[in-house]
Design a protein around this motif. Structure first.
Motif, PDB file in Angstrom:
ATOM      1  N   LEU A 201       0.831  -1.207   0.000  1.00  0.00           N
ATOM      2  CA  LEU A 201       0.000   0.000   0.000  1.00  0.00           C
ATOM      3  C   LEU A 201       0.863   1.254   0.000  1.00  0.00           C
ATOM      4  O   LEU A 201       0.571   2.224  -0.704  1.00  0.00           O
ATOM      5  CB  LEU A 201      -0.921   0.021   1.219  1.00  0.00           C
ATOM      6  N   ILE A 202       1.914   1.221   0.794  1.00  0.00           N
ATOM      7  CA  ILE A 202       2.807   2.372   0.854  1.00  0.00           C
ATOM      8  C   ILE A 202       3.457   2.614  -0.502  1.00  0.00           C
ATOM      9  O   ILE A 202       3.467   3.737  -1.008  1.00  0.00           O
ATOM     10  CB  ILE A 202       3.866   2.183   1.963  1.00  0.00           C
TER      11      ILE A 202
ATOM     12  N   TRP B 166       1.223   5.807  -1.171  1.00  0.00           N
ATOM     13  CA  TRP B 166       1.886   6.864  -0.410  1.00  0.00           C
ATOM     14  C   TRP B 166       3.118   7.398  -1.118  1.00  0.00           C
ATOM     15  O   TRP B 166       3.282   8.605  -1.272  1.00  0.00           O
ATOM     16  CB  TRP B 166       2.226   6.345   0.985  1.00  0.00           C
ATOM     17  N   LYS B 167       3.998   6.518  -1.543  1.00  0.00           N
ATOM     18  CA  LYS B 167       5.272   6.945  -2.121  1.00  0.00           C
ATOM     19  C   LYS B 167       5.100   7.855  -3.335  1.00  0.00           C
ATOM     20  O   LYS B 167       5.761   8.892  -3.416  1.00  0.00           O
ATOM     21  CB  LYS B 167       6.131   5.731  -2.455  1.00  0.00           C
TER      22      LYS B 167
ATOM     23  N   VAL C 250       4.120  11.343  -2.053  1.00  0.00           N
ATOM     24  CA  VAL C 250       5.256  11.994  -1.391  1.00  0.00           C
ATOM     25  C   VAL C 250       6.271  12.467  -2.423  1.00  0.00           C
ATOM     26  O   VAL C 250       6.765  13.599  -2.354  1.00  0.00           O
ATOM     27  CB  VAL C 250       5.914  11.041  -0.366  1.00  0.00           C
ATOM     28  N   ASP C 251       6.573  11.634  -3.394  1.00  0.00           N
ATOM     29  CA  ASP C 251       7.542  12.011  -4.434  1.00  0.00           C
ATOM     30  C   ASP C 251       7.077  13.253  -5.189  1.00  0.00           C
ATOM     31  O   ASP C 251       7.859  14.180  -5.409  1.00  0.00           O
ATOM     32  CB  ASP C 251       7.762  10.855  -5.421  1.00  0.00           C
ATOM     33  N   ARG C 252       5.792  13.296  -5.562  1.00  0.00           N
ATOM     34  CA  ARG C 252       5.281  14.471  -6.277  1.00  0.00           C
ATOM     35  C   ARG C 252       5.286  15.706  -5.388  1.00  0.00           C
ATOM     36  O   ARG C 252       5.566  16.805  -5.849  1.00  0.00           O
ATOM     37  CB  ARG C 252       3.892  14.198  -6.852  1.00  0.00           C
TER      38      ARG C 252
ATOM     39  N   GLU D  42      -5.343  13.920  -2.853  1.00  0.00           N
ATOM     40  CA  GLU D  42      -3.962  13.585  -2.523  1.00  0.00           C
ATOM     41  C   GLU D  42      -3.384  14.574  -1.513  1.00  0.00           C
ATOM     42  O   GLU D  42      -2.616  14.191  -0.628  1.00  0.00           O
ATOM     43  CB  GLU D  42      -3.096  13.565  -3.774  1.00  0.00           C
ATOM     44  N   GLN D  43      -3.767  15.838  -1.646  1.00  0.00           N
ATOM     45  CA  GLN D  43      -3.325  16.841  -0.676  1.00  0.00           C
ATOM     46  C   GLN D  43      -3.822  16.474   0.717  1.00  0.00           C
ATOM     47  O   GLN D  43      -3.053  16.488   1.681  1.00  0.00           O
ATOM     48  CB  GLN D  43      -3.847  18.225  -1.070  1.00  0.00           C
TER      49      GLN D  43
END
Length: 105
Positions: free
Chosen positions: A9-10, A14-15, A18-20, A33-34
Motif C-alpha cells: 500500500l505504501i 503513499w510513495k 510523497v515524491d510528487r 492527494e493533498q
C-alpha cells in the motif's frame, strides 16, 4: 487483491504522492492527494515525535492546510485544535521559513 500488505500500500499509494510533493509541492497534488498527504504526515509526526517534531519540521508550515484537511474528512474537533495551535504563532500560522519556524517553536 482482497488483502494487500502495508508495504505494498505504501509503495502503491503513499510513495508516489510523497515524491510528487517533494518534486513540485502541495499544489501539484490533486485535492484528495493533498488531504491524504497532509493528514498522514501530521499523524505520522505526532505519533513519532509529537507536536514539537511536526511544527519544527518542514511540514509544520502546512499546519493550517492540515486543519482544513481534517475538517474536510469530518474531524471538526481536531481541526479546531489545530487552528488553535496555529493561533499561537504570529500572524496565526507557523512561519513558512524553516529557520524562523524553528525559532517560533
Amino acid at each position: 487483491p482482497a488483502h494487500m500488505p502495508a508495504g505494498d500500500l505504501i509503495e502503491r499509494h503513499w510513495k508516489p504522492v510523497v515524491d510528487r510533493f517533494f518534486d513540485a509541492g502541495l499544489d501539484n497534488l490533486k485535492p484528495h492527494e493533498q488531504r491524504y498527504f497532509l493528514i498522514v504526515s501530521l499523524l505520522g509526526d505526532l505519533d513519532e515525535g509529537g507536536l514539537e517534531q511536526y511544527l519544527s519540521g518542514s511540514l509544520g508550515a502546512l499546519l493550517p492546510q492540515a486543519a482544513d484537511a481534517m475538517e474536510t474528512i469530518g474531524e471538526a474537533e481536531t481541526a479546531a485544535s489545530l487552528r488553535e495551535i496555529s493561533g499561537w504563532f504570529p500572524g496565526g500560522a507557523p512561519a513558512a521559513d524553516d529557520t524562523e519556524r524553528a525559532r517560533q517553536v
